[in-house]
Design a protein around this motif. Sequence first.
Motif, mmCIF file in Angstrom:
data_model
loop_
_atom_site.group_PDB
_atom_site.id
_atom_site.type_symbol
_atom_site.label_atom_id
_atom_site.label_comp_id
_atom_site.label_asym_id
_atom_site.label_seq_id
_atom_site.Cartn_x
_atom_site.Cartn_y
_atom_site.Cartn_z
ATOM 1 N N ALA A 121 0.836 -1.206 0.000
ATOM 2 C CA ALA A 121 0.000 0.000 0.000
ATOM 3 C C ALA A 121 0.870 1.255 0.000
ATOM 4 N N ASN A 122 1.932 1.265 0.808
ATOM 5 C CA ASN A 122 2.840 2.411 0.831
ATOM 6 C C ASN A 122 3.567 2.576 -0.499
ATOM 7 N N ALA A 123 3.912 1.446 -1.137
ATOM 8 C CA ALA A 123 4.553 1.519 -2.448
ATOM 9 C C ALA A 123 3.601 2.116 -3.482
ATOM 10 N N LEU A 124 2.333 1.730 -3.420
ATOM 11 C CA LEU A 124 1.352 2.297 -4.352
ATOM 12 C C LEU A 124 1.233 3.805 -4.149
ATOM 13 N N ARG A 125 1.163 4.218 -2.903
ATOM 14 C CA ARG A 125 1.074 5.655 -2.633
ATOM 15 C C ARG A 125 2.330 6.382 -3.121
ATOM 16 N N ALA A 126 3.494 5.732 -2.961
ATOM 17 C CA ALA A 126 4.751 6.350 -3.408
ATOM 18 C C ALA A 126 4.787 6.508 -4.924
ATOM 19 N N GLN A 127 4.051 5.644 -5.623
ATOM 20 C CA GLN A 127 3.986 5.729 -7.088
ATOM 21 C C GLN A 127 2.847 6.630 -7.563
ATOM 22 N N GLY A 128 2.205 7.310 -6.626
ATOM 23 C CA GLY A 128 1.189 8.301 -6.992
ATOM 24 C C GLY A 128 -0.236 7.788 -7.017
ATOM 25 N N VAL A 129 -0.460 6.568 -6.562
ATOM 26 C CA VAL A 129 -1.824 6.030 -6.558
ATOM 27 C C VAL A 129 -2.574 6.588 -5.353
ATOM 28 N N LYS A 130 -3.794 7.058 -5.580
ATOM 29 C CA LYS A 130 -4.594 7.636 -4.500
ATOM 30 C C LYS A 130 -6.021 7.091 -4.546
ATOM 31 N N LYS A 131 -6.809 7.512 -3.585
ATOM 32 C CA LYS A 131 -8.194 7.056 -3.493
ATOM 33 C C LYS A 131 -8.926 7.277 -4.818
ATOM 34 N N GLY A 132 -9.625 6.227 -5.276
ATOM 35 C CA GLY A 132 -10.412 6.313 -6.506
ATOM 36 C C GLY A 132 -9.653 5.930 -7.759
ATOM 37 N N ASP A 133 -8.298 5.888 -7.703
ATOM 38 C CA ASP A 133 -7.519 5.441 -8.863
ATOM 39 C C ASP A 133 -7.733 3.938 -9.061
ATOM 40 N N ARG A 134 -7.621 3.509 -10.321
ATOM 41 C CA ARG A 134 -7.764 2.084 -10.630
ATOM 42 C C ARG A 134 -6.402 1.433 -10.792
ATOM 43 N N VAL A 135 -6.286 0.227 -10.226
ATOM 44 C CA VAL A 135 -5.069 -0.574 -10.321
ATOM 45 C C VAL A 135 -5.455 -1.929 -10.906
ATOM 46 N N VAL A 136 -4.822 -2.317 -12.001
ATOM 47 C CA VAL A 136 -5.062 -3.638 -12.590
ATOM 48 C C VAL A 136 -4.054 -4.620 -12.013
ATOM 49 N N ILE A 137 -4.552 -5.758 -11.541
ATOM 50 C CA ILE A 137 -3.700 -6.815 -10.977
ATOM 51 C C ILE A 137 -3.768 -8.014 -11.908
ATOM 52 N N TYR A 138 -2.628 -8.346 -12.506
ATOM 53 C CA TYR A 138 -2.545 -9.453 -13.475
ATOM 54 C C TYR A 138 -1.481 -10.396 -12.953
ATOM 55 N N ILE A 139 -1.924 -11.327 -12.114
ATOM 56 C CA ILE A 139 -0.960 -12.119 -11.363
ATOM 57 C C ILE A 139 -1.563 -13.495 -11.106
ATOM 58 N N ALA A 140 -0.712 -14.462 -10.835
ATOM 59 C CA ALA A 140 -1.186 -15.813 -10.548
ATOM 60 C C ALA A 140 -1.671 -15.909 -9.108
ATOM 61 N N MET A 141 -2.235 -17.060 -8.753
ATOM 62 C CA MET A 141 -2.635 -17.316 -7.368
ATOM 63 C C MET A 141 -1.409 -17.256 -6.472
ATOM 64 N N SER A 142 -1.452 -16.362 -5.492
ATOM 65 C CA SER A 142 -0.282 -16.160 -4.640
ATOM 66 C C SER A 142 -0.655 -15.321 -3.438
ATOM 67 N N ILE A 143 0.211 -15.338 -2.433
ATOM 68 C CA ILE A 143 0.024 -14.449 -1.289
ATOM 69 C C ILE A 143 0.125 -13.002 -1.751
ATOM 70 N N ASP A 144 1.041 -12.742 -2.680
ATOM 71 C CA ASP A 144 1.194 -11.378 -3.189
ATOM 72 C C ASP A 144 -0.069 -10.891 -3.889
ATOM 73 N N GLY A 145 -0.775 -11.793 -4.566
ATOM 74 C CA GLY A 145 -2.018 -11.409 -5.227
ATOM 75 C C GLY A 145 -3.064 -10.955 -4.225
ATOM 76 N N VAL A 146 -3.226 -11.733 -3.151
ATOM 77 C CA VAL A 146 -4.186 -11.365 -2.106
ATOM 78 C C VAL A 146 -3.747 -10.066 -1.424
ATOM 79 N N ALA A 147 -2.454 -9.955 -1.109
ATOM 80 C CA ALA A 147 -1.955 -8.752 -0.446
ATOM 81 C C ALA A 147 -2.110 -7.518 -1.326
#
Length: 655
Positions: A121-147
């Motif tokens: 979450a902190n990394a996303l904020r550091a990259q400029g992502v804020k409330k209401g922005d859309r993030v696409v997650i294209y990843i396999a089944m993993s702990i990182d996917g859930v996180a």
Amino acid sequence: MSDELKIYAPDPAVAAQARVSGMAAYEALCKEAETDYEGFWAKRARELITWKTPFTKVLDESEAPFFKWFSDGTLNASYNCLDRNIERGLGDKTALIFEADGGEVTKVSYSELLARTCRIANALRAQGVKKGDRVVIYIAMSIDGVAAMQACARIGAIHSVVFGGFSAQSLRDRIEDTGAKLVITADEQVRGGKHLPLKAIVDEALALDGCGAIEKVLVVKRTGGAVTMKEGRDLWMADAVAGLPDSCEPEWVEAEHPLFLLYTSGSTGKPKGVQHSTGGYLLHAALTTSWTFDLREDDVFWCTADIGWVTGHSYITYGPLALGGTEIVFEGVPTYPDAGRFWKMIQDHKVSIFYTAPTAIRSLIKAAEANDAVHPKSYDLSSLRILGSVGEPINPAAWEWYHQHVGGGRCPIVDTFWQTETGGHMITPLPGATPLVPGSCTLPFPGIQAAVVDETGKDVPWGQGGILVVKRPWPSMIRNIWGDPERFKKSYYPADFQGKYYLAGDGAIRDPKTGYFTITGRIDDVLNVSGHRMGTMEIESALVSCTELVAEAAVVGRPDDTTGEAICAFVVLKRPRPTGDEAKAIAKQLRDHVGKEIGPIAKPKDIRFGDNLPKTRSGKIMRRLLRSIAKGEAITQDTSTLENPAILDQLAQNN
């Protein structure tokens, strides 16, 4: 129907300990909802969710069909799934058990999952992502996917998970429609012993027109496979989170703030982005996990779905975690290294609740009957107490096998009907209350007002087929189609029903005595043969009930000059694929069987045999491809999501 029903009553010992114990308790909940609809949902919302700002208004119908729930309340989904459980003493409890394709196991506690979520979450904020922005997650089944999903929720960003089997074009379409500014992916994924590219497909997608809004790509290192990193845009996740704190203050959002967008699969034309809210969705995911699965503190819950589908959202990432459960995340496929993989994992992890798809069950039946070594009886499945079915109606023969051989004849099966658009279970048995009937999803979840109506919206008598609708809004319902409100109204609240009822798009019938629902198939999968309307599911069930021969079957319609529509069946046998005269003889045997089960009008005109059926990597049968084959058309649609594309040529042969 009623005279032939085989009914399995709840075990008194199961019922005694269940959250909803006995039919009287179920009926009391339904009566409570009927008497005070808003009060029923408000009570559960206060019990199951921690609100930063308590809500005072429950249901707002002023802009119907754009309904709002708990609209003046604020909350955070990640806080409810992680922090709240740690605050009640579950920090050291295992939240996720990850089993990799190769069998390696990683466990993370609630405290560890929160720390990982906060760093992302902190990394996303550091990259400029804020409330209401859309993030696409294209990843396999993993702990990182859930996180990653939890991290988006934590900062109020809207996640859109794209199944890791989709093509670059499909990914591009979804990126364009969301207007996402960041993609989270991995170098590769591992399935069935094979390394499959993810980052390379993201690169291909971003090279297409329509992805100009993407500013950053964060890449998780899964295999260490070679990838191309574009300077200024691409960043390894490990580098992005390096040095960042493992705490992150949640963004408290309005209950109606979009939690995620999820695109319905298999549609033609522009992708349809189903938009779900935060408060209402989280409530229903948690409540159905509690009542349908009767989740307890010591359960090990395994939903085999991918997080790229809504089942993985509701019953991996949100529902179980909101209740402090322990959930298994599995990277691989049920047949690798052999078809005993599911049963071995249940044995190894002492799984108590197992939730999978009928397609997987049917394919494993075939494998088990051919090889005792991968039969469930070769494994210790005594830890199981509840089984579940999801994704499509389960035919009675598969239900009976699942009940007997996986559940040992003692585990209730919750056959759940719901959709991407509904957010959670709509019609389902409750394990300690509902007498079970193989092939029926039984009765509506408490608070859900499901009905079967005709084309004018009028209720049809029990025993007569019709159109499945929901008569009142519910908290986890679809809020909109992203960017297309008119399509939302036309698709789900059509003028045919005066915009009053939610149209599920499925046909259904209620048993004349019990009132139990049986889903008969999609409305557009209803065949009209010589004026007789039949659901494809009904014919498929008849074929599969020929248990000595048939492992799987899929039925579609094709135009016919004589009957208007002809029935075409694609069948996988429990023996090698026949050809020539042998194929003709078996086809006749199956036609006669269907004629006996349903009636002569239901006999398939065309039966084709294959080694398997065209399926996506998640196990979904691609019926639109079967329709093209049945019509003799060339396959021009995207087949990149198929697990087994070579099967199309085999099925196209008139054998």
